[in-house]
Every structure is written in structure tokens, then in C-alpha cells.
Design a protein around this motif. Structure first.
Motif: not given
Ligand SMILES: Cc1cc2nc3c(=O)[nH]c(=O)nc-3n(C[C@H](O)[C@H](O)[C@H](O)COP(=O)(O)OP(=O)(O)OC[C@H]3O[C@@H](n4cnc5c(N)ncnc54)[C@H](O)[C@@H]3O)c2cc1C
Length: 667
Positions: A293, A397, A431, A329
Motif C-alpha cells: 500500500s 501502518y 500509505d 483487493e
Molecule cells: C478506515 C480505513 C482507512 C484506510 N485508509 C487507507 C489509505 O489511506 N490508503 C490505503 O492504501 N488503504 C487504506 N485502507 C485500506 C486498507 O486498510 C489498506 O490498503 C491495507 O491495509 C494496506 O495493507 P496491504 O498493502 O498489506 O493490503 P493487502 O491486504 O495486501 O491488499 C493489497 C492492496 O489492495 C488494496 N486494498 C486492500 N484493502 C483495501 C480497502 N479496504 N480499500 C482500498 N484499497 C484496499 C491496497 O492498495 C492494498 O495495498 C483503509 C482502510 C480503512 C478501513
């Protein structure tokens, strides 16, 4: 004709799969074309400790994200030089001023005869949200004001950093034709579309690179420091080390180079894609989810590149639920962008996109500074919330599950204006992505028109951190609490507290609120809480009925021997404190918060939800009923207005106390 091509890098800090790539542009015959790539640190709207969010006044971009962006820009500059021999200009200031300065240096000013006509082609990745669109307008106005002939200035905004651009989607009517729910969107897209192939990174360019290397606000060689961007020494210092519990990849840095390394490592070397579906709700460690992210957010990693790697993995190793879910996702991410584009400013409104009225009843919001500070600093007395907020604050994070929990807790359980939370996330998240953040927040706060999905925090804690490892990692003061109570330490008896050496109310706070499902949480007034905190000392230790009675009724005027049920309940709390002789500094502060309502049902159920009082409540009420001549009328009325056994106990207790104090109460 001379053409000046400005590639304004924004959230597309990469060379691979970058559709804005100007080096691909065809040149017309005889045209002389110059390429000027630039990145601008907007110190008037984003960077620096003085740039604050509108609602809560949180710093817009914390120093950690600023550092991450500097690293990403440095990395991009190196890649551009190495691959294309192109210099990246880096600037600080307002984009409309910086770009104007750049254009002025390269184009004859209005009214003067240019030796050779120059057209300016400003190209950037399209932004969607309000503040960014305002920047676009300011840039447009600034450059158009300088270049007299509008036809010579072209400002092109290109869709990018998505799986599917609008032209790839199967919906009529552009953005407005996109379905209103994610599931409909997903079904259609999955049935009818394939993720387009990512573009290769350019390896050469036919464009001449700029001869300009330095202006007042930009340079082709130097890079701003955090202090230069307006961060304080303390903020700069805080970015020097990475917290040892951080779940971001070891040795992480901003930039495309690390992003591609992480993708390779997580998908291929560690083979984590194979099990992502089962691990994605994890809380500890760098591999339970992709952690892509931060790089996706600033555009150092392209989602199409990730999708292609997933497809390659499926061909080479295995295609399963996990490989599907990773792309799923990214589709959620796309959808949230389109949702934001469609709803415009409404994603930032207090009442969200659903509008002011939700189910006919107005949601009540507060901005209680004590609740907000406890949430932000991780000292709410709910271990899962505290662990999550400490992780966010210390590392930039938080897992998706953690984000959902703290969002639900703040916006539903505490009824705090959700924008305070969203702005705090904006400030702290590495992120941060405006669409993902704000759409997730209004969604989590139940403001998009769908069902209000409240998270039961204690259940979440038990379900996802069964042994309390995550809680112990981030909330070390409760480390010695046995597993039985780790998710709800306030349920410990005095003996259990003494045995584990953790005294709730002193070593770790009582819960600052009782989570409520009906969103009608009402707080005791600040004045009342302050009074009860002071009284805490005053009432400790009196002996004898009269002394107790005086201590309990102290400072509260009783007119005609009558008080409201709420006041009576307040007396009850004081009485409990005296009887238990266990009052600690913080006890009243939190108990008065725990019993906030003035509706009988809310009072009785919240009263009985606190196990420590439950024991003393029934014991005291029975003893007092035995000793005194009970106020039967009050008792009966209280019992009648409540339909269950809990109400009976509570009603009896209230009646007994009224009798003891020789007062009556009104429901
Ligand atoms: C209140 C709240 C605020 C958030 N704010 C952000 C933010 O500012 N920036 C951000 O990138 N994500 C945000 N998210 C979504 C999500 O929590 C993160 O993308 C995720 O935790 C990032 O970790 P990861 O890359 O390991 O996710 P993974 O589980 O590995 O998912 C892969 C990618 O999918 C996308 N993704 C996954 N879940 C979501 C989701 N619910 N919404 C949008 N994209 C998603 C992200 O780009 C993520 O990197 C938010 C979620 C919540 C509930």
C-alpha cells in the motif's frame, strides 16, 4: 514550432506502467521538443508542520510520509538519469507558482515577439478529489494567464495507477454509469473485462531533455530535506529509526526500486501469495499481507503490474482463492476511486454520501477532546483499540482489520466526528491515499447509505488475536494479564488483578466508554466529570451511614427531597466507590463516562455490563433493602419501566439508595 513537454509527476512516482510517460510521444516533422519532468513538494497545502487539516487541525502529512516521498522522488530521479539520461527537476512551493516560473524560463512572455513559437504541453496523472482539483484549477489559471494564446497551452490529465481506466469498463455513461455497490461493479467487471497489460518502462527517449537546471524554486540536482519542507527538529528526529515492532518490510524505503523488490520477494521468493487469503487478517509481522500500500499510494508500484505478477504466478505455481483475492483487493481500490470521483466533495461531509438523515434519525456527533486524545494515543482502556492506535502512531501502518476496528470504535461507539479519525489517518499513514482513506472512513462510519456495520471490539479481539499476542506486543502494561481477561481486563476481580499485578484504573485505564450499538451515546458533561474527579478524593473513607450519605450527596442540591433518576444513579456510583474502598485516581473519571445516559433502559443495561459493580450492586441492594424500609413506590416504578431481570436488580438498587438517602426520584 517548439514544444515544451512538462511531465508533472504527482502520485505516479515510477517508470514502469506509467501512462503519462512523455518519452513515448511521437514528434511531428520539424518539431523541436523538450522534456521537462518535475516533482513539486507542495509546501503550501501538504508538507510541513504548519499545514493542518480543516476539521481537527492534525498535521496534513506527517514527517514519516514526507520522508518516504523524498526517498521515492530520489529513486525516480536516479532511474530517470540512468535509463533515459533525463534530469528530474525537484521543487518546493505552490505548483501554480513553480510551473509558472518553469514556463516563463522557457517561453517568451505575453506581448513579446517570440523568435520561435512555443507550445506548452503540461501532462500529469489525473487526480480525483476536491483539494487536488483545486490545485489543477490554480495551475491552469496561472499558466493560462501567462500564455496569451490558449491554443498553445495544453493541460492533459491522464488516468493511471488503476487496474481499469474508465475506457476499459463495461458501463455506459462514464463515471456516473458505474454501479452504486461494489458487488455489482465487481461482477460486471470480472465477467466482461481483463486487466490490461502494464506498459513497459521506457528505455530511451527521442525528446531533448531540458537545458534548464535551476530556478528559484526548483533544481535538477538538490533534494529538499525534512527541515527544508518545514518539519521541526523533533519531527525530523522521530523519522530516524523504525519501530522494532513495525510490520512493514524490513529495511523499507520509498521508491519504485524497493516496491519492485518487495513485490518479487513477497510473491515469488517467500511464496506468500499462495496463502494470502488465510493470512490477510493477521496483525503481526511483515508477510501476512502484501504491504504494497505505501508504494501503491504514491504510485511507485502499479496495480496492473501486481495483477500481471499474480497471473504469472498462477501460470507458474498455483491459481487459488489467494491469488484471486489479491487482485480482488486491488479492484476494491479501483472502485473506491470511482466512488470518490462520482460523489465529489460529499465523501468529506460529516453526513457522508448518504446525506443528513440516516433512517429518519439524525446521527449525533461529538468532538470531545478527552475521547479523541484517548483514541489517538491508545489509552481508551480497550486493549485492541489501544494496540492498534499505538501501532499506527509508532509505525505509520495498521492492518486493514485494525483500521476497521478503530474506525468503528471512534465513529460509532464514541460517536466522534469521523473526520477527526480520517484526518489523523491522513497525518500518520505512510500509505495515505485520499480516495481509499476517506471512502473507507465514511463506509466504516455507516455513511454511504448501506447497513451500519458496527464492530464488537472485544469479540474482534478474541477472534483475531486469540492468545493476546498482538495486545501484549503493543500494550506491554497488560502483558501479565492472563489470557482469560486479556481482551477485557476490566472484568478482572480484585483478586485477579492482584495476582497478575495489573491494577485496572491505575496501571491501565478502565474503558473510557461503554461501546454502544445504538449510536446515541451521551456523555456526562465536562463539569460533572471534573466534579466527580475531585470528589474522588473527598469521598474516600467515610464511615457510618450519615457520613456516607453526606459524602454521596455532597455538592448536589436536592430540591424538595427529589432527584432525577440520573442524579440518583450518580449517587449510586459514589456509593459504590465508598463501599468498595477501592477508589483510585482515575476511577470516577471512567465510571462516570461509563454511565452516561439518562434513559432508564440505557442506564440499567450499562450498569449491569460492568461486572465489578454487578457483584457489589446486588449485594448492596439486598443488604440495604434488608436494613432499611425500602422506598417501595420508587422501586415498583423503576421495575415496571424495565422489562427484564437486569432492570429488577437495578430498580431495586436505585430504590434502596433512594430510601437510604430519604429522597424520592423521578423516572
Ligand atoms: C478506515 C480505513 C482507512 C484506510 N485508509 C487507507 C489509505 O489511506 N490508503 C490505503 O492504501 N488503504 C487504506 N485502507 C485500506 C486498507 O486498510 C489498506 O490498503 C491495507 O491495509 C494496506 O495493507 P496491504 O498493502 O498489506 O493490503 P493487502 O491486504 O495486501 O491488499 C493489497 C492492496 O489492495 C488494496 N486494498 C486492500 N484493502 C483495501 C480497502 N479496504 N480499500 C482500498 N484499497 C484496499 C491496497 O492498495 C492494498 O495495498 C483503509 C482502510 C480503512 C478501513
Amino acid at each position: 514550432m517548439r514544444r515544451l513537454n512538462i511531465h508533472w509527476f504527482r502520485n505516479d512516482l515510477r517508470l514502469h506502467d506509467n501512462p503519462v510517460d512523455l518519452s513515448r510521444h511521437d514528434l511531428s516533422d520539424g518539431e523541436e521538443s523538450t522534456l521537462l519532468p518535475i516533482y513539486i513538494f507542495d509546501t503550501s497545502r501538504i508538507y510541513g508542520s504548519e499545514i493542518k487539516s480543516a476539521v481537527s487541525g492534525a498535521i496534513k502529512c506527517g514527517a514519516s510520509r514526507a520522508k518516504f516521498t523524498i526517498e521515492a522522488v530520489e529513486d525516480l530521479r536516479l532511474s530517470l538519469e540512468k535509463r533515459l539520461g533525463v534530469c528530474l527537476l525537484v521543487a518546493t512551493g505552490r505548483p501554480e507558482d513553480v510551473l509558472l516560473e518553469l514556463v516563463k524560463q522557457n517561453v517568451q512572455p505575453r506581448g513579446e515577439q517570440a523568435e520561435q513559437d512555443t507550445s506548452v504541453n503540461l501532462v500529469c496523472q489525473r487526480e480525483i478529489c476536491h483539494e487536488e482539483l483545486e490545485v489543477d484549477k490554480a495551475v491552469e489559471a496561472s499558466l493560462e494567464g501567462f500564455i496569451s494564446d490558449g491554443s498553445r497551452f495544453n493541460f492533459e490529465k491522464i488516468w493511471g495507477s488503476l487496474l481499469y481506466e474508465p475506457c476499459d469498463l463495461p458501463f455506459e455513461g462514464g463515471i456516473n454509469g458505474i454501479p452504486t455497490t461494489f458487488n455489482k461493479f465487481r461482477r460486471e467487471v470480472e465477467a466482461k473485462c481483463e486487466v490490461p497489460m502494464p506498459l513497459e518502462a521506457p528505455s530511451q527517449t527521442e525528446l531533448q531533455t531540458a537545458s534548464v537546471t535551476r530556478g528559484r524554486s526548483y533544481s535538477a540536482t538538490s533534494m529538499p530535506t525534512l527541515s527544508g519542507l518545514g518539519y521541526t527538529d523533533q519531527q525530523v528526529e522521530s523519522t530516524r529509526t523504525v519501530h522494532p515492532n513495525s510490520s512493514l518490510p524490513k529495511g523499507y524505503r520509498g521508491g519504485e526500486t524497493f516496491a519492485l523488490h518487495r513485490a518479487r520477494q513477497w510473491i515469488w521468493d517467500r511464496d506468500m501469495l499462495r496463502t494470502y487469503f488465510d493470512t490477510r487478517n493477521g496483525l503481526i509481522g511483515e508477510d501476512y499481507s502484501t504491504k504494497f500500500s505505501p508504494w501503491l499510494a504514491c504510485g511507485s508500484l502499479s496495480p496492473r503490474y501486481v495483477a500481471l505478477e499474480c497471473r504469472r504466478y498462477e501460470e507458474a505455481r498455483v491459481a487459488n482463492k489467494s491469488t484471486y483475492w489479491c487482485v480482488f483487493e486491488l479492484l476494491v481500490r479501483d472502485y473506491f476511486r470511482y466512488f470518490a470521483a462520482r460523489h465529489g466533495r460529499r465523501i468529506f461531509y460529516l453526513h457522508g454520501t448518504a446525506g443528513r438523515l440516516e433512517g429518519g434519525a439524525e446521527r449525533k456527533w461529538n468532538r470531545n477532546p478527552e475521547l479523541i486524545a484517548a483514541w489517538r494515543e491508545g489509552r481508551t482502556g480497550h486493549p485492541l483499540i489501544d494496540a492498534s492506535m499505538r501501532e499506527l502512531g509508532n509505525t505509520g501502518y495498521l492492518s486493514n482489520r485494525g483500521r476497521q476496528n478503530v474506525c468503528s470504535y471512534l465513529s460509532i461507539d464514541m460517536s466522534v466526528d469521523w473526520r477527526v479519525g480520517a484526518e489523523f489517518f491522513e497525518s500518520r499513514l505512510l500509505d495515505f491515499d485520499v480516495c481509499s482513506n476517506y471512502v473507507n472512513w465514511i463506509n466504516g462510519a455507516g455513511l454511504t447509505g448501506g447497513r451500519l456495520n458496527r464492530f464488537n471490539i472485544t469479540k474482534q479481539s478474541r477472534d483475531w488475536d486469540e492468545k493476546g499476542e498482538y495486545l501484549r506486543l503493543w500494550v506491554p502494561e497488560i502483558r501479565n494479564i492472563p489470557n482469560e481477561f486479556i481482551h477485557s481486563p476490566w472484568e478482572m476481580s480484585e483478586t485477579a488483578m492482584e495476582e497478575c499485578g495489573v491494577i485496572i484504573g491505575s496501571d491501565y485505564p478502565f474503558p473510557i466508554i461503554t461501546p454502544t450499538a445504538d449510536c446515541e451515546f451521551k456523555r456526562t458533561s465536562r463539569k460533572q466529570r471534573d466534579t466527580s474527579k475531585q470528589d474522588n478524593h473527598a469521598i474516600e473513607g467515610p464511615k457510618g451511614l450519615q457520613a456516607i450519605r453526606d459524602a454521596v450527596c455532597k455538592d448536589v442540591p436536592i430540591t424538595d427531597g427529589q432527584v432525577s433518576l440520573f442524579t440518583l444513579h450518580y449517587f449510586y456510583m459514589r456509593l459504590m466507590a465508598i463501599l468498595s474502598q477501592q477508589v483510585r485516581q482515575t476511577r470516577f473519571g471512567s465510571t462516570s463516562m461509563l454511565f452516561p445516559g439518562n434513559r432508564f433502559q440505557a442506564l440499567s443495561s450499562s450498569c449491569l455490563r460492568m461486572p465489578r459493580s454487578r457483584e457489589t450492586l446486588s449485594a448492596t441492594s439486598l443488604r440495604t433493602l434488608d436494613d432499611a424500609n425500602p422506598n417501595l413506590e420508587g422501586c415498583e416504578a423503576a421495575v415496571k419501566s424495565s422489562s427484564n431481570a437486569k432492570g429488577l436488580v437495578f430498580g431495586s438498587a436505585m430504590a434502596a439508595i433512594a430510601t437510604m438517602f430519604q429522597i424520592s426520584f423521578v423516572l
